[in-house]
Motif scaffolding. Structure first.
Motif, PDB file in Angstrom:
ATOM      1  N   HIS A 192       0.574  -1.351  -0.229  1.00 55.88           N
ATOM      2  CA  HIS A 192       0.059   0.050   0.135  1.00 55.88           C
ATOM      3  C   HIS A 192       0.832   1.215  -0.176  1.00 55.88           C
ATOM      4  O   HIS A 192       0.515   2.278  -0.673  1.00 55.88           O
ATOM      5  CB  HIS A 192      -1.079  -0.016   0.975  1.00 55.88           C
ATOM      6  CG  HIS A 192      -0.386   0.381   2.370  1.00 55.88           C
ATOM      7  ND1 HIS A 192       0.237  -0.648   3.387  1.00 55.88           N
ATOM      8  CD2 HIS A 192      -0.478   1.312   3.213  1.00 55.88           C
ATOM      9  CE1 HIS A 192       0.680  -0.004   4.445  1.00 55.88           C
ATOM     10  NE2 HIS A 192       0.187   1.154   4.345  1.00 55.88           N
ATOM     11  N   ASP A 193       1.876   1.196   0.660  1.00 55.21           N
ATOM     12  CA  ASP A 193       2.876   2.262   0.763  1.00 55.21           C
ATOM     13  C   ASP A 193       4.194   2.368  -0.058  1.00 55.21           C
ATOM     14  O   ASP A 193       5.080   3.045   0.439  1.00 55.21           O
ATOM     15  CB  ASP A 193       3.217   2.924   2.139  1.00 55.21           C
ATOM     16  CG  ASP A 193       2.154   3.422   2.876  1.00 55.21           C
ATOM     17  OD1 ASP A 193       1.132   4.036   2.284  1.00 55.21           O
ATOM     18  OD2 ASP A 193       2.219   3.390   4.077  1.00 55.21           O
ATOM     19  N   HIS A 197       0.682   9.458  -3.150  1.00 55.66           N
ATOM     20  CA  HIS A 197       1.429   7.949  -2.980  1.00 55.66           C
ATOM     21  C   HIS A 197       0.466   6.883  -3.258  1.00 55.66           C
ATOM     22  O   HIS A 197       0.777   5.836  -3.775  1.00 55.66           O
ATOM     23  CB  HIS A 197       1.943   7.683  -1.407  1.00 55.66           C
ATOM     24  CG  HIS A 197       1.041   7.529  -0.270  1.00 55.66           C
ATOM     25  ND1 HIS A 197       0.417   8.196   0.404  1.00 55.66           N
ATOM     26  CD2 HIS A 197       0.953   6.435   0.190  1.00 55.66           C
ATOM     27  CE1 HIS A 197      -0.593   7.918   1.134  1.00 55.66           C
ATOM     28  NE2 HIS A 197      -0.328   6.554   1.115  1.00 55.66           N
ATOM     29  N   HIS A 214      -6.717   3.978  -0.607  1.00 53.21           N
ATOM     30  CA  HIS A 214      -6.419   3.718   0.841  1.00 53.21           C
ATOM     31  C   HIS A 214      -6.073   5.306   1.407  1.00 53.21           C
ATOM     32  O   HIS A 214      -6.229   5.626   2.451  1.00 53.21           O
ATOM     33  CB  HIS A 214      -5.617   2.764   1.085  1.00 53.21           C
ATOM     34  CG  HIS A 214      -3.981   3.385   1.253  1.00 53.21           C
ATOM     35  ND1 HIS A 214      -3.058   3.463   0.251  1.00 53.21           N
ATOM     36  CD2 HIS A 214      -3.388   3.800   2.418  1.00 53.21           C
ATOM     37  CE1 HIS A 214      -2.096   3.870   0.490  1.00 53.21           C
ATOM     38  NE2 HIS A 214      -2.043   4.056   1.695  1.00 53.21           N
ATOM     39  N   ASP A 222      -3.173  -0.779   8.393  1.00 54.85           N
ATOM     40  CA  ASP A 222      -2.171   0.315   8.567  1.00 54.85           C
ATOM     41  C   ASP A 222      -2.157   1.082  10.016  1.00 54.85           C
ATOM     42  O   ASP A 222      -0.999   1.382  10.209  1.00 54.85           O
ATOM     43  CB  ASP A 222      -2.836   1.611   7.447  1.00 54.85           C
ATOM     44  CG  ASP A 222      -1.634   2.364   6.642  1.00 54.85           C
ATOM     45  OD1 ASP A 222      -0.707   2.282   7.285  1.00 54.85           O
ATOM     46  OD2 ASP A 222      -2.098   3.002   5.880  1.00 54.85           O
TER      47      ASP A 222
HETATM   48 FE   LIG Z   1      -0.522   5.153   2.955  1.00 58.25          FE
END
Ligand SMILES: [Fe+2]
Ligand SMILES: [Fe+2]
Length: 275
Positions: free
Chosen positions: A133-134, A145, A168, A224
Motif C-alpha cells: 500500500h505504501d 502516494h 486507501h 495500516d
Molecule cells: Fe498510505
C-alpha cells in the motif's frame, strides 16, 4: 538545448546555523560523490536533486550550483549505478526493491501491515494490498502516494488490489465507525489538529465508499493504523507464497518488461540519474 542556471534561491532559505544538527549536513556537498580510493573511474559524480523533491525548498537553489560544479574538471553527472546504493540484480524482483531500495522504516511498515492483515484472517488480496500500500512513499514519491503506488503495481496484481491501494490514501482521512476505523492519531501529529483534506480527496472518499471494493481498501486502512513499530522485525520471505500467487513478477525483471510503468521501477533502480 543547454539547461539554464538560475542561481537565485527562495526567500525561505535557512542559514546553516539555524538548522537542527541532524539536518545541517544536508548541504550541496552531499550531492557530490567523490571517487573512492580504489575507483577505476576517478571522476566525481554529481547528483542533481530530483526537481519535484526540492521544489519549494531551499535545496531547489542547488540546481544552479550543480550545473556550475559540473564544469569542474573530471566532474560528470551521475548516470547508472550510484556506488552509495546497493547494486540491483539485472532482473530485479519485488523482493530486491524491498531489501535494496526501501528504507528500513518503510519496509518494516509494509511488512508489519501485511502481517497484521494475515493475523486478522484477511484474504490474500487484502494481505497483498497491505504489503504494497505504501510502496510509492517507500521508494518513489510521497505526494499522491496511493495513486503512484497503484500504478506501480497495476500490471502485476489483481485490479482489486491496485484499486484498494489507490483509494486507501483518501479513505485514511475519513472514519468509518461501523468497522471501528477512526481518524488516525498519527495524522493529528503529522498535519496538526486543524488539517482538513482538500475537496478532491473528499470526492474520492465518497466515491470509494459506494464502490463494490470499498471494504478491501478500508481493510488496508484498518491494518495500516497500528503497524508502526520500528523495533519489530518481519521477514519478507514470510510472504513469499502470497507474492508468488498474487504478484505477476515479469521474467525480464521489474523495470525491463516494457510495461507502461517500467520507467517507474527503473527510477527506483537508478534514482540519481541526471536524465
Ligand atoms: Fe498510505
Ligand atoms: Fe501505511
Amino acid at each position: 538545448m543547454p539547461e539554464t542556471t538560475p542561481v537565485q534561491g527562495p526567500s525561505s532559505r535557512a542559514l546553516p546555523h539555524e538548522l537542527p544538527a541532524s539536518l545541517r549536513g544536508a548541504g550541496a556537498s552531499d550531492w557530490i560523490r567523490e571517487p573512492l580510493d580504489d575507483a577505476v573511474d576517478r571522476r566525481r559524480r554529481l547528483i542533481m536533486p530530483p526537481t519535484v523533491a526540492v521544489m519549494g525548498t531551499p535545496a531547489s537553489a542547488y540546481h544552479g550550483a550543480m550545473m556550475a560544479e559540473s564544469r569542474q574538471p573530471d566532474t560528470i553527472f551521475m548516470m547508472g549505478d550510484n556506488p552509495a546504493l546497493p547494486k540491483m540484480p539485472e532482473r530485479p524482483a519485488l523482493k530486491d526493491f524491498f531489501l535494496l531500495r526501501f528504507p528500513p522504516f518503510s519496509r518494516g511498515h509494509l511488512l508489519q501491515s501485511a502481517r497484521l492483515a494475515r493475523l486478522n484472517g484477511h484474504d490474500e488480496k487484502v494481505i497483498t494490498a497491505c504489503l504494497l500500500h505504501d510502496i510509492a512513499n517507500a521508494g518513489l514519491l510521497r505526494s499522491n502516494h496511493g495513486y503512484w503506488g497503484a500504478q506501480l503495481v497495476g500490471p502485476y496484481v489483481d485490479e482489486e488490489v491496485a484499486w484498494a491501494i489507490e483509494k486507501h490514501e483518501a479513505l485514511r482521512y475519513f472514519a468509518d465507525e461501523s468497522v471501528g476505523y477512526t481518524y488516525p492519531d498519527a495524522y493529528v501529529d503529522y498535519f496538526g489538529p486543524d488539517y482538513s483534506p482538500p475537496e478532491y480527496v473528499r470526492r474520492e472518499h465518497e466515491a470509494a465508499r459506494r464502490h463494490r471494493w470499498y471494504m478491501t481498501s478500508r481493510l488496508v486502512t484498518i491494518n495500516d493504523l497500528y503497524s508502526f513499530d520500528p523495533a519489530a522485525v518481519v521477514d519478507f520471505d514470510e510472504f513469499e507464497d502470497i507474492i508468488g500467487r498474487n504478484f505477476r513478477q515479469p521474467g525480464e525483471g521489474l523495470g525491463f518488461d516494457g510495461s507502461p510503468v517500467a520507467h517507474m521501477w527503473r527510477t527506483m533502480i537508478w534514482p540519481n540519474n541526471f536524465l
